[in-house]
Motif scaffolding. Structure first.
Motif, PDB file in Angstrom:
ATOM      1  N   ILE A  79      15.491  -0.628  -8.681  1.00 52.99           N
ATOM      2  CA  ILE A  79      15.647  -1.120  -7.314  1.00 52.99           C
ATOM      3  C   ILE A  79      15.448  -2.630  -7.294  1.00 52.99           C
ATOM      4  O   ILE A  79      15.018  -3.230  -8.278  1.00 52.99           O
ATOM      5  CB  ILE A  79      14.654  -0.443  -6.355  1.00 52.99           C
ATOM      6  N   ARG A  80      15.751  -3.241  -6.149  1.00 52.03           N
ATOM      7  CA  ARG A  80      15.606  -4.694  -6.006  1.00 52.03           C
ATOM      8  C   ARG A  80      14.203  -5.056  -5.518  1.00 52.03           C
ATOM      9  O   ARG A  80      13.520  -5.866  -6.119  1.00 52.03           O
ATOM     10  CB  ARG A  80      16.674  -5.215  -5.036  1.00 52.03           C
ATOM     11  N   HIS A  81      13.781  -4.465  -4.406  1.00 48.91           N
ATOM     12  CA  HIS A  81      12.490  -4.810  -3.814  1.00 48.91           C
ATOM     13  C   HIS A  81      11.823  -3.575  -3.217  1.00 48.91           C
ATOM     14  O   HIS A  81      12.501  -2.647  -2.768  1.00 48.91           O
ATOM     15  CB  HIS A  81      12.648  -5.832  -2.679  1.00 48.91           C
ATOM     16  N   ASN A  82      10.510  -3.598  -3.183  1.00 43.76           N
ATOM     17  CA  ASN A  82       9.743  -2.591  -2.440  1.00 43.76           C
ATOM     18  C   ASN A  82       8.290  -3.041  -2.391  1.00 43.76           C
ATOM     19  O   ASN A  82       7.721  -3.381  -3.430  1.00 43.76           O
ATOM     20  CB  ASN A  82       9.835  -1.214  -3.114  1.00 43.76           C
ATOM     21  N   TYR A  83       7.711  -3.061  -1.209  1.00 44.37           N
ATOM     22  CA  TYR A  83       6.261  -3.264  -1.111  1.00 44.37           C
ATOM     23  C   TYR A  83       5.723  -2.463   0.055  1.00 44.37           C
ATOM     24  O   TYR A  83       6.439  -2.142   1.006  1.00 44.37           O
ATOM     25  CB  TYR A  83       5.898  -4.749  -1.022  1.00 44.37           C
ATOM     26  N   ALA A  84       4.446  -2.128  -0.025  1.00 37.25           N
ATOM     27  CA  ALA A  84       3.869  -1.119   0.847  1.00 37.25           C
ATOM     28  C   ALA A  84       3.370  -1.675   2.169  1.00 37.25           C
ATOM     29  O   ALA A  84       2.775  -2.754   2.222  1.00 37.25           O
ATOM     30  CB  ALA A  84       2.711  -0.420   0.134  1.00 37.25           C
ATOM     31  N   ASP A  85       3.576  -0.902   3.217  1.00 34.93           N
ATOM     32  CA  ASP A  85       2.858  -1.083   4.479  1.00 34.93           C
ATOM     33  C   ASP A  85       1.553  -0.301   4.347  1.00 34.93           C
ATOM     34  O   ASP A  85       1.563   0.905   4.106  1.00 34.93           O
ATOM     35  CB  ASP A  85       3.701  -0.541   5.635  1.00 34.93           C
ATOM     36  N   MET A  86       0.430  -0.989   4.494  1.00 34.28           N
ATOM     37  CA  MET A  86      -0.876  -0.382   4.227  1.00 34.28           C
ATOM     38  C   MET A  86      -1.641  -0.009   5.500  1.00 34.28           C
ATOM     39  O   MET A  86      -2.824   0.332   5.446  1.00 34.28           O
ATOM     40  CB  MET A  86      -1.704  -1.352   3.384  1.00 34.28           C
ATOM     41  N   ALA A  87      -0.974  -0.037   6.643  1.00 30.83           N
ATOM     42  CA  ALA A  87      -1.674   0.165   7.913  1.00 30.83           C
ATOM     43  C   ALA A  87      -2.268   1.570   8.032  1.00 30.83           C
ATOM     44  O   ALA A  87      -3.387   1.744   8.536  1.00 30.83           O
ATOM     45  CB  ALA A  87      -0.729  -0.106   9.077  1.00 30.83           C
ATOM     46  N   LYS A  88      -1.549   2.583   7.575  1.00 31.92           N
ATOM     47  CA  LYS A  88      -2.007   3.959   7.787  1.00 31.92           C
ATOM     48  C   LYS A  88      -3.274   4.264   6.996  1.00 31.92           C
ATOM     49  O   LYS A  88      -4.238   4.823   7.539  1.00 31.92           O
ATOM     50  CB  LYS A  88      -0.898   4.949   7.399  1.00 31.92           C
ATOM     51  N   ILE A  89      -3.318   3.904   5.724  1.00 29.97           N
ATOM     52  CA  ILE A  89      -4.488   4.225   4.914  1.00 29.97           C
ATOM     53  C   ILE A  89      -5.713   3.424   5.368  1.00 29.97           C
ATOM     54  O   ILE A  89      -6.844   3.904   5.307  1.00 29.97           O
ATOM     55  CB  ILE A  89      -4.194   4.019   3.407  1.00 29.97           C
ATOM     56  N   GLU A  90      -5.471   2.227   5.878  1.00 31.37           N
ATOM     57  CA  GLU A  90      -6.593   1.455   6.415  1.00 31.37           C
ATOM     58  C   GLU A  90      -7.106   2.081   7.705  1.00 31.37           C
ATOM     59  O   GLU A  90      -8.319   2.195   7.912  1.00 31.37           O
ATOM     60  CB  GLU A  90      -6.165   0.010   6.670  1.00 31.37           C
ATOM     61  N   ARG A  91      -6.192   2.543   8.532  1.00 34.22           N
ATOM     62  CA  ARG A  91      -6.594   3.116   9.821  1.00 34.22           C
ATOM     63  C   ARG A  91      -7.319   4.455   9.656  1.00 34.22           C
ATOM     64  O   ARG A  91      -8.359   4.684  10.270  1.00 34.22           O
ATOM     65  CB  ARG A  91      -5.351   3.323  10.697  1.00 34.22           C
ATOM     66  N   LEU A  92      -6.799   5.332   8.818  1.00 24.05           N
ATOM     67  CA  LEU A  92      -7.362   6.681   8.706  1.00 24.05           C
ATOM     68  C   LEU A  92      -8.510   6.783   7.709  1.00 24.05           C
ATOM     69  O   LEU A  92      -9.454   7.544   7.928  1.00 24.05           O
ATOM     70  CB  LEU A  92      -6.269   7.683   8.333  1.00 24.05           C
ATOM     71  N   LEU A  93      -8.412   6.055   6.605  1.00 24.38           N
ATOM     72  CA  LEU A  93      -9.430   6.181   5.548  1.00 24.38           C
ATOM     73  C   LEU A  93     -10.296   4.941   5.409  1.00 24.38           C
ATOM     74  O   LEU A  93     -11.258   4.953   4.629  1.00 24.38           O
ATOM     75  CB  LEU A  93      -8.758   6.484   4.202  1.00 24.38           C
ATOM     76  N   GLY A  94      -9.970   3.869   6.109  1.00 26.25           N
ATOM     77  CA  GLY A  94     -10.742   2.635   6.001  1.00 26.25           C
ATOM     78  C   GLY A  94     -10.559   1.923   4.686  1.00 26.25           C
ATOM     79  O   GLY A  94     -11.411   1.127   4.271  1.00 26.25           O
ATOM     80  N   PHE A  95      -9.417   2.173   4.011  1.00 31.53           N
ATOM     81  CA  PHE A  95      -9.191   1.585   2.691  1.00 31.53           C
ATOM     82  C   PHE A  95      -8.419   0.278   2.783  1.00 31.53           C
ATOM     83  O   PHE A  95      -7.366   0.208   3.413  1.00 31.53           O
ATOM     84  CB  PHE A  95      -8.405   2.545   1.791  1.00 31.53           C
ATOM     85  N   THR A  96      -8.941  -0.748   2.122  1.00 33.74           N
ATOM     86  CA  THR A  96      -8.208  -1.978   1.859  1.00 33.74           C
ATOM     87  C   THR A  96      -8.451  -2.357   0.403  1.00 33.74           C
ATOM     88  O   THR A  96      -9.568  -2.186  -0.110  1.00 33.74           O
ATOM     89  CB  THR A  96      -8.651  -3.153   2.762  1.00 33.74           C
ATOM     90  N   PRO A  97      -7.450  -2.864  -0.298  1.00 36.84           N
ATOM     91  CA  PRO A  97      -7.632  -3.185  -1.719  1.00 36.84           C
ATOM     92  C   PRO A  97      -8.610  -4.337  -1.916  1.00 36.84           C
ATOM     93  O   PRO A  97      -8.615  -5.306  -1.153  1.00 36.84           O
ATOM     94  CB  PRO A  97      -6.226  -3.554  -2.194  1.00 36.84           C
ATOM     95  N   ALA A  98      -9.431  -4.229  -2.947  1.00 36.24           N
ATOM     96  CA  ALA A  98     -10.406  -5.276  -3.265  1.00 36.24           C
ATOM     97  C   ALA A  98      -9.789  -6.372  -4.134  1.00 36.24           C
ATOM     98  O   ALA A  98     -10.312  -7.484  -4.188  1.00 36.24           O
ATOM     99  CB  ALA A  98     -11.609  -4.670  -3.980  1.00 36.24           C
ATOM    100  N   TYR A  99      -8.683  -6.047  -4.814  1.00 34.53           N
ATOM    101  CA  TYR A  99      -8.065  -6.983  -5.757  1.00 34.53           C
ATOM    102  C   TYR A  99      -6.719  -7.454  -5.240  1.00 34.53           C
ATOM    103  O   TYR A  99      -5.852  -6.638  -4.919  1.00 34.53           O
ATOM    104  CB  TYR A  99      -7.843  -6.309  -7.125  1.00 34.53           C
TER     105      TYR A  99
END
Length: 376
Positions: free
Chosen positions: A319-339
């Motif tokens: 593929i050419r491009h792809n990057y994630a929308d992280m809103a759902k995992i932050e909202r439901l699980l409180g996850f944000t990447p540390a790195y």
């Protein structure tokens, strides 16, 4: 809890196993120690040595019914990581990828559906590859999902995505969990089916399903010898051998590179957090990084004075491009990447330097793809 990790001696699985042990869980690892991943002496591999003494280790395949049934006995949760990986290889080892990825997942669910067990949750490793190309915004503001790029365009050096009926440029935006699923490789298709099997069957048999669509995972411990692993470890190994780096397409293709420790923490939440039940989550950073940036950053960190050549070569299925929308995992699980990318790649480079270059069949893997007409 008692947790079974299939593929638990692998790059992600071994780190997840140790993290779960730290959290007080009892972990069983089922892994076939595939030489492509673990080398010719798999019992000496980093992943196996990490888990052998701290988990209940079972050597075998997820396609072995009797072995898998025994491994499931008494487990409270399953993390299903076992899979053949590699977009390029999947395009010609089609039967093997389907037998292991789809067949192994079907077998796991068949056992759970037809026998007594204690499993309450199954977490499956899905992939960003199920999206195919990412999500784009058209000039009129609508979201579109481009299909596979035409071989004729790429042969002419035009690597950008197109969408029928739209003449203007498309704006790349993050891909969320509601985006269109349209994988462009056999590997992506198998990951899509794995996810759908788990998320369809589990609720029907009273088991909670969780799917994580991992982006491009990297970090210390990722195989330097496996020619089908991520480009960060492939580039690192080539640079340490003093070999030139062949950048496919024009070097501007981008991915979301997520550090392995962040993937592990997200997966622990998937096992433990009540809000994860029967949900699908992206796991990435939310930031795209070009392949050229990867090569230049590694060259600087590894102090590798090797040519970095933009060849215009391309692989069918990429593929050419792809990057994630992280809103759902932050909202439901409180996850944000540390790195972020810079911090993670610095950790990878330091580990690679300490490990030194490894023998690899990377060039042979590219030659194989050329013979089969999959690389141009």
């Amino acid at each position: 809890m008692k947790v079974l990790i299939t593929g638990g001696a692998g790059f992600i699985g071994s780190r997840l196993a140790l993290r779960l042990v730290e959290c007080g869980h009892e972990v069983t690892v089922l892994d076939n120690l595939l030489p492509q991943v673990h080398g010719d002496r798999p019992e000496e591999s980093e992943g196996y040595r990490a888990v052998a003494a701290k988990t209940n280790f079972v050597r075998g395949s997820v396609t072995d019914r009797d072995l898998l049934q025994r491994a499931l006995t008494g487990q409270d949760a399953v993390v299903h990581l076992a899979a053949e990986t590699g977009t390029g290889q999947s395009m010609y080892e089609i039967e093997r990828y389907n037998a292991v990825n789809i067949g192994g997942t079907a077998l796991l669910l068949d056992i759970l559906a037809n026998g007594e067990h204690a499993v309450k949750r199954v977490v499956v490793a899905s992939s960003r590859s199920i999206y195919g190309e990412g999500r784009y915004r058209a000039p009129d503001g609508t979201f579109v999902y481009p299909e596979h790029r035409a071989e004729a365009d790429m042969k002419a050096g035009d690597f950008e995505v197109k969408h029928p009926g739209i003449d203007g440029p498309l704006e790349l935006v993050s891909t969320d969990e509601e985006s269109k699923i349209h994988p462009s490789s056999v590997y992506g298709i198998t990951k899509q089916v794995q996810e759908q099997l788990v998320m369809t069957v589990c609720p029907s048999i009273g088991v909670e399903g969780v799917a994580f669509r991992y982006q491009n995972v990297f970090g210390p411990g990722q195989s330097l010898s496996n020619p089908y692993t991520g480009i960060l470890s492939i580039f690192s190994n080539l640079m340490m051998q003093g070999k030139p780096i062949n950048i496919f397409e024009d070097g501007e293709e981008s991915r979301d590179f997520v550090f392995v420790d962040d993937v592990v923490e997200a997966t622990v939440l998937g096992i433990e957090h009540p809000a994860a039940a029967n949900e699908v989550f992206n796991v990435g950073t939310g930031d795209p990084v070009t392949v050229m940036t990867v090569a230049q950053t590694l060259s600087r960190l590894l102090e590798a004075d090797v040519p970095i050549e933009v060849s215009g070569n391309f692989r069918l299925g990429d593929i050419r491009h792809n990057y994630a929308d992280m809103a759902k995992i932050e909202r439901l699980l409180g996850f944000t990447p540390a790195y972020d990318f810079e911090r993670g790649i610095a950790r990878l480079a330091a580990w690679a330097k300490a490990s030194g270059p490894q023998a690899s069949s990377y060039e042979e893997s590219l030659a194989e793809m050329r013979r089969k007409g999959l690389m141009k």
